[in-house]
Motif scaffolding. Structure first.
Motif, mmCIF file in Angstrom:
data_model
loop_
_atom_site.group_PDB
_atom_site.id
_atom_site.type_symbol
_atom_site.label_atom_id
_atom_site.label_comp_id
_atom_site.label_asym_id
_atom_site.label_seq_id
_atom_site.Cartn_x
_atom_site.Cartn_y
_atom_site.Cartn_z
ATOM 1 N N GLN A 151 -0.540 -2.357 -16.914
ATOM 2 C CA GLN A 151 -1.213 -2.503 -15.628
ATOM 3 C C GLN A 151 -0.980 -1.248 -14.795
ATOM 4 O O GLN A 151 0.130 -0.717 -14.748
ATOM 5 C CB GLN A 151 -0.706 -3.723 -14.875
ATOM 6 C CG GLN A 151 -1.460 -3.987 -13.590
ATOM 7 C CD GLN A 151 -1.115 -5.334 -12.980
ATOM 8 O OE1 GLN A 151 -0.121 -5.946 -13.331
ATOM 9 N NE2 GLN A 151 -1.941 -5.802 -12.067
ATOM 10 N N ALA A 152 -2.039 -0.773 -14.121
ATOM 11 C CA ALA A 152 -1.945 0.390 -13.240
ATOM 12 C C ALA A 152 -2.624 0.062 -11.923
ATOM 13 O O ALA A 152 -3.638 -0.637 -11.889
ATOM 14 C CB ALA A 152 -2.601 1.598 -13.889
ATOM 15 N N PHE A 153 -2.043 0.570 -10.835
ATOM 16 C CA PHE A 153 -2.560 0.312 -9.492
ATOM 17 C C PHE A 153 -2.457 1.589 -8.679
ATOM 18 O O PHE A 153 -1.491 2.350 -8.817
ATOM 19 C CB PHE A 153 -1.744 -0.798 -8.816
ATOM 20 C CG PHE A 153 -2.088 -0.993 -7.359
ATOM 21 C CD1 PHE A 153 -3.209 -1.715 -6.994
ATOM 22 C CD2 PHE A 153 -1.293 -0.444 -6.361
ATOM 23 C CE1 PHE A 153 -3.538 -1.883 -5.650
ATOM 24 C CE2 PHE A 153 -1.612 -0.613 -5.027
ATOM 25 C CZ PHE A 153 -2.738 -1.340 -4.678
ATOM 26 N N TYR A 154 -3.457 1.833 -7.813
ATOM 27 C CA TYR A 154 -3.380 2.965 -6.894
ATOM 28 C C TYR A 154 -4.042 2.592 -5.572
ATOM 29 O O TYR A 154 -5.065 1.904 -5.558
ATOM 30 C CB TYR A 154 -4.055 4.217 -7.465
ATOM 31 C CG TYR A 154 -3.702 5.447 -6.658
ATOM 32 C CD1 TYR A 154 -2.457 6.045 -6.803
ATOM 33 C CD2 TYR A 154 -4.575 5.964 -5.719
ATOM 34 C CE1 TYR A 154 -2.096 7.141 -6.043
ATOM 35 C CE2 TYR A 154 -4.221 7.065 -4.946
ATOM 36 C CZ TYR A 154 -2.976 7.649 -5.116
ATOM 37 O OH TYR A 154 -2.619 8.727 -4.352
ATOM 38 N N PHE A 155 -3.428 3.035 -4.465
ATOM 39 C CA PHE A 155 -3.939 2.784 -3.121
ATOM 40 C C PHE A 155 -3.942 4.094 -2.347
ATOM 41 O O PHE A 155 -3.008 4.895 -2.469
ATOM 42 C CB PHE A 155 -3.051 1.769 -2.387
ATOM 43 C CG PHE A 155 -3.389 1.624 -0.921
ATOM 44 C CD1 PHE A 155 -4.383 0.749 -0.521
ATOM 45 C CD2 PHE A 155 -2.727 2.371 0.038
ATOM 46 C CE1 PHE A 155 -4.711 0.622 0.828
ATOM 47 C CE2 PHE A 155 -3.050 2.251 1.385
ATOM 48 C CZ PHE A 155 -4.046 1.369 1.780
ATOM 49 N N TYR A 156 -4.995 4.326 -1.555
ATOM 50 C CA TYR A 156 -5.046 5.504 -0.689
ATOM 51 C C TYR A 156 -5.645 5.109 0.651
ATOM 52 O O TYR A 156 -6.639 4.383 0.696
ATOM 53 C CB TYR A 156 -5.892 6.622 -1.309
ATOM 54 C CG TYR A 156 -5.870 7.875 -0.476
ATOM 55 C CD1 TYR A 156 -4.799 8.756 -0.555
ATOM 56 C CD2 TYR A 156 -6.892 8.158 0.426
ATOM 57 C CE1 TYR A 156 -4.753 9.896 0.230
ATOM 58 C CE2 TYR A 156 -6.850 9.296 1.222
ATOM 59 C CZ TYR A 156 -5.780 10.158 1.111
ATOM 60 O OH TYR A 156 -5.728 11.284 1.901
#
Length: 196
Positions: A151-156
């Motif tokens: 699982q991979a997650f990114y927030f900006y």
């Protein structure tokens, strides 16, 4: 197509460190001190949601927050003091867009979410900050083999105007791997902010 409307009223109480009146000295030029006079902030939010085949969702919204808890930095004689105070109101309006999908029979699933909105922050009747901002996030999960998932997650969050200045954009992410060993036991490994 599914259409929903909602209204929500919420309260955000100040955290203990925001209320603590005893100063904390980070160094000789930076003091952190709480404000015991802070009051809770209240938010009223209205949104309308349009969902197409559980794949695409578009949600315009409007929210108003009163007694906004704002972090502030004051400088005097070369010493910066970091504290919090209540501002009058913050109005925010814009739209959220979410795209969710899956591939390979559901072995790979993910979503992308983005928001663009205008924020109008009123400190007093004579001081207002107005600006556009945006944020985006993405999540993907993949079944690598039976019992093994990635699982991979990114927030900006993009830059935005604040009272007496501008807040830079920031982002963070995480990558995780899990392995099922038995019905009662699994092993997980996660790296937070692998891109620094």
């Amino acid at each position: 197509t599914l259409i929903k409307a909602s209204y929500r009223r919420s309260i955000n109480r100040p955290r203990t460190r925001f209320l603590n009146p005893f100063p904390s000295f980070e160094d000789t030029t930076f003091i952190r001190v709480g404000n015991p006079q802070l009051t809770p902030e209240y938010t009223n939010k209205v949104d309308l949601s349009f969902t197409y085949k559980y794949f695409l969702t578009v949600s315009p919204f409007f929210s108003r927050t009163t007694d906004v808890i704002s972090r502030r930095v004051f400088e005097q004689d070369g010493v910066r003091t970091f504290t919090s105070q209540n501002l009058e109101t913050e109005d925010s309006y814009g739209a959220d867009v979410t795209i969710a999908t899956s591939f390979m029979g559901g072995d790979i699933r993910g979503f992308i979410n983005g928001s663009a909105f205008r924020e109008v922050l009123t400190e007093s009747t004579t001081s207002t900050t107005d600006g556009l901002s945006w944020r985006a996030s993405a999540n993907i999960s993949a079944k690598l083999r039976e019992g093994t998932n990635l699982q991979a997650f990114y927030f900006y969050r993009g830059p935005s105007n604040i009272i007496n200045g501008r807040r830079e954009g920031f982002g963070f992410g995480s990558i995780g791997l899990s392995q099922k060993i038995s019905d009662q036991l699994s092993l997980s490994l996660r790296a937070n902010d692998p891109f620094g």
